[in-house]
Design an enzyme around this catalytic site. Structure first.
Site, mmCIF file in Angstrom:
data_model
loop_
_atom_site.group_PDB
_atom_site.id
_atom_site.type_symbol
_atom_site.label_atom_id
_atom_site.label_comp_id
_atom_site.label_asym_id
_atom_site.label_seq_id
_atom_site.Cartn_x
_atom_site.Cartn_y
_atom_site.Cartn_z
ATOM 1 N N GLU A 1 -11.585 -3.557 -2.889
ATOM 2 C CA GLU A 1 -10.643 -2.544 -3.356
ATOM 3 C C GLU A 1 -10.424 -2.734 -4.851
ATOM 4 O O GLU A 1 -9.781 -3.694 -5.272
ATOM 5 C CB GLU A 1 -9.313 -2.704 -2.623
ATOM 6 C CG GLU A 1 -9.421 -2.617 -1.123
ATOM 7 C CD GLU A 1 -8.270 -3.351 -0.437
ATOM 8 O OE1 GLU A 1 -7.111 -2.970 -0.624
ATOM 9 O OE2 GLU A 1 -8.539 -4.342 0.269
ATOM 10 N N HIS B 1 -9.585 2.237 0.375
ATOM 11 C CA HIS B 1 -9.543 1.111 1.303
ATOM 12 C C HIS B 1 -10.675 1.191 2.345
ATOM 13 O O HIS B 1 -10.445 0.914 3.526
ATOM 14 C CB HIS B 1 -8.174 1.066 1.976
ATOM 15 C CG HIS B 1 -7.729 -0.304 2.371
ATOM 16 N ND1 HIS B 1 -8.476 -1.114 3.190
ATOM 17 C CD2 HIS B 1 -6.623 -1.010 2.044
ATOM 18 C CE1 HIS B 1 -7.827 -2.265 3.361
ATOM 19 N NE2 HIS B 1 -6.695 -2.224 2.668
ATOM 20 N N HIS C 1 0.806 -1.226 0.000
ATOM 21 C CA HIS C 1 0.000 0.000 0.000
ATOM 22 C C HIS C 1 0.842 1.283 0.000
ATOM 23 O O HIS C 1 0.547 2.228 0.740
ATOM 24 C CB HIS C 1 -0.955 0.008 1.194
ATOM 25 C CG HIS C 1 -2.019 -1.058 1.148
ATOM 26 N ND1 HIS C 1 -2.489 -1.614 -0.017
ATOM 27 C CD2 HIS C 1 -2.720 -1.678 2.153
ATOM 28 C CE1 HIS C 1 -3.441 -2.506 0.259
ATOM 29 N NE2 HIS C 1 -3.589 -2.584 1.557
HETATM 30 C C1 BGC Z 1 -4.492 -6.437 1.964
HETATM 31 C C2 BGC Z 1 -4.420 -7.140 3.289
HETATM 32 C C3 BGC Z 1 -4.046 -6.132 4.333
HETATM 33 C C4 BGC Z 1 -5.105 -5.055 4.342
HETATM 34 C C5 BGC Z 1 -4.804 -3.978 5.333
HETATM 35 C C6 BGC Z 1 -5.567 -5.402 2.062
HETATM 36 O O1 BGC Z 1 -5.653 -4.708 0.861
HETATM 37 O O2 BGC Z 1 -4.714 -7.302 0.900
HETATM 38 O O3 BGC Z 1 -3.479 -8.185 3.239
HETATM 39 O O4 BGC Z 1 -3.940 -6.718 5.591
HETATM 40 O O5 BGC Z 1 -5.212 -4.488 3.074
HETATM 41 O O6 BGC Z 1 -3.539 -3.519 5.174
#
Ligand code: BGC
Length: 372
Positions: free
Chosen positions: A337, A201, A127
């Protein structure tokens, strides 16, 4: 400002002085440790739906929408005050950048050069790295959008930030339409070739008074998905969902198969996988549909993106105190997402995430609410 916006809306409507949308309401949300002012913008439509956005992380703070009895509740996880977003580790409501999801070993190659990214998830980069777009203070302004109240957020991600090449100018526009849609338009340009994968998110629970999201009934319009290894990096295969717990082509409760003895579910600690949408090209099409039977709330996700990460909040553990002091437990929310596939810079067969100077990145996602 308010008057200018109303005038703008009136002019947009062809000089007939009808106000098309209530402007966003702006209020202070706090100050960061380095003294930057942060605001909260509330968008309201004529159906009484409210969406609150902060320019810290360009995050969605609240989505308040009616159930089938007309009871308005907030259907996203988040915090009451800025402080929660500053400390947040779960990315509640935030815009994710530069790269949504993981890049293996925090490395990729572009035109013969290797780029090394900030690693924040074991050996991988997740991310956007240690300080992703979710921790940036964005510039914000209310906009006179024709289809509803709107906020535009901009951010300049400097060349080398978290290891990514190129000065990247990013713009995100949130609009709440009269059709109960939260529309998110992303655009970006760069001065040097880079990679980019923007998403939002938000964690949803369409029955916030309920225990978890296992009774929500889900459809994902995908025939294939991207299985992962133990670091949650795609293996590169694109198998069919048929005959697996990843087949959501017909309405199925999220919890129906989540505890099945399945290697991929074990690796993800539940669902934490990218689905390959069966849409073609960049048209904005339906990616997923979720119905919550007790409240009748329905969420439809439409996108121009080729994939969607379905994540069942497997890593939530109650440690983050959310709105009203609530402890958000494992599987108390889900994320859809919209995105390009994780680790695409290292998988040349996946749709490309490269952006070159002179090109314009553009992507749209719509979260549409209704009841049945
Ligand atoms: C990921 C997860 C992660 C979450 C929060 C999601 O997009 O795929 O693995 O724990 O985001 O970071």
């Amino acid at each position: 400002m308010g008057f200018a916006l109303i005038l703008g809306l009136a002019l947009l409507s062809g000089g007939r002085f009808t106000v098309l949308a209530k402007p966003a309401q702006k209020m202070a949300f706090g100050k960061t440790a380095d003294g930057q002012d942060v605001e909260l913008y509330t968008l309201t439509n004529k159906n009484g739906m409210h969406v609150a956005i902060t320019n810290f992380g360009a995050s969605v703070v609240r989505i308040q929408v009616a159930d089938r009895q007309g009871q308005v509740e907030d259907v996203v996880l988040g915090y009451d005050a800025l402080d929660g977003y500053v400390r947040d580790q779960a990315y509640f409501g935030a815009v994710i950048g530069r790269y949504g999801n993981r890049i293996a070993a925090g490395k990729f190659m572009l035109d013969g050069s290797t780029y090394t990214l900030a690693r924040n998830n074991g050996e991988n980069s997740l991310h956007g790295g240690i300080k992703g777009f979710n921790k940036a203070v964005w510039k914000a302004r209310e906009m006179a959008a024709q289809d509803g109240p709107s906020v535009e957020l901009t951010y300049l991600s400097k060349d080398g930030e978290e290891g990514y090449p190129g000065n990247l100018s990013v713009k995100v526009v949130y609009t709440l339409t009269e059709r109960n849609e939260l529309k998110i338009d992303y655009s970006a340009t760069t001065d040097k070739k880079t990679v980019l994968n923007l998403t939002n998110h938000s964690y949803f629970n369409l029955n916030p008074g309920g225990r978890d999201i296992l009774q929500h009934v889900l459809v994902i319009y995908a025939d294939k998905y991207t299985p992962v290894d133990s670091g949650l990096i795609p293996t590169g295969e694109l198998p069919s969902v048929a005959g697996t717990p990843f087949d959501f082509r017909k309405p199925t409760a999220i919890g129906a198969r989540i505890e099945q003895d399945d290697e991929q579910l074990k690796l993800g600690h539940g669902y934490d996988h990218n689905f390959v949408l069966h849409k073609k090209g960049k048209a904005v099409e339906l990616a997923a549909r979720v119905v919550e039977p007790a409240t009748g709330r329905v969420l439809e996700v439409l996108t121009s993106e080729p994939g969607v990460q379905f994540y069942t909040g497997n890593f939530l553990d109650g440690s983050a105190r959310g709105k009203g002091g609530k402890e958000y437990q494992r599987r108390s929310a889900f994320c859809l997402e919209t995105q390009h596939f994780p680790d695409s810079p290292n998988h040349l067969k996946f749709p490309t995430t490269e952006l070159k100077p002179g090109e314009k990145y553009h992507s749209t996602t719509i979260y549409k609410f209704s009841t049945e």
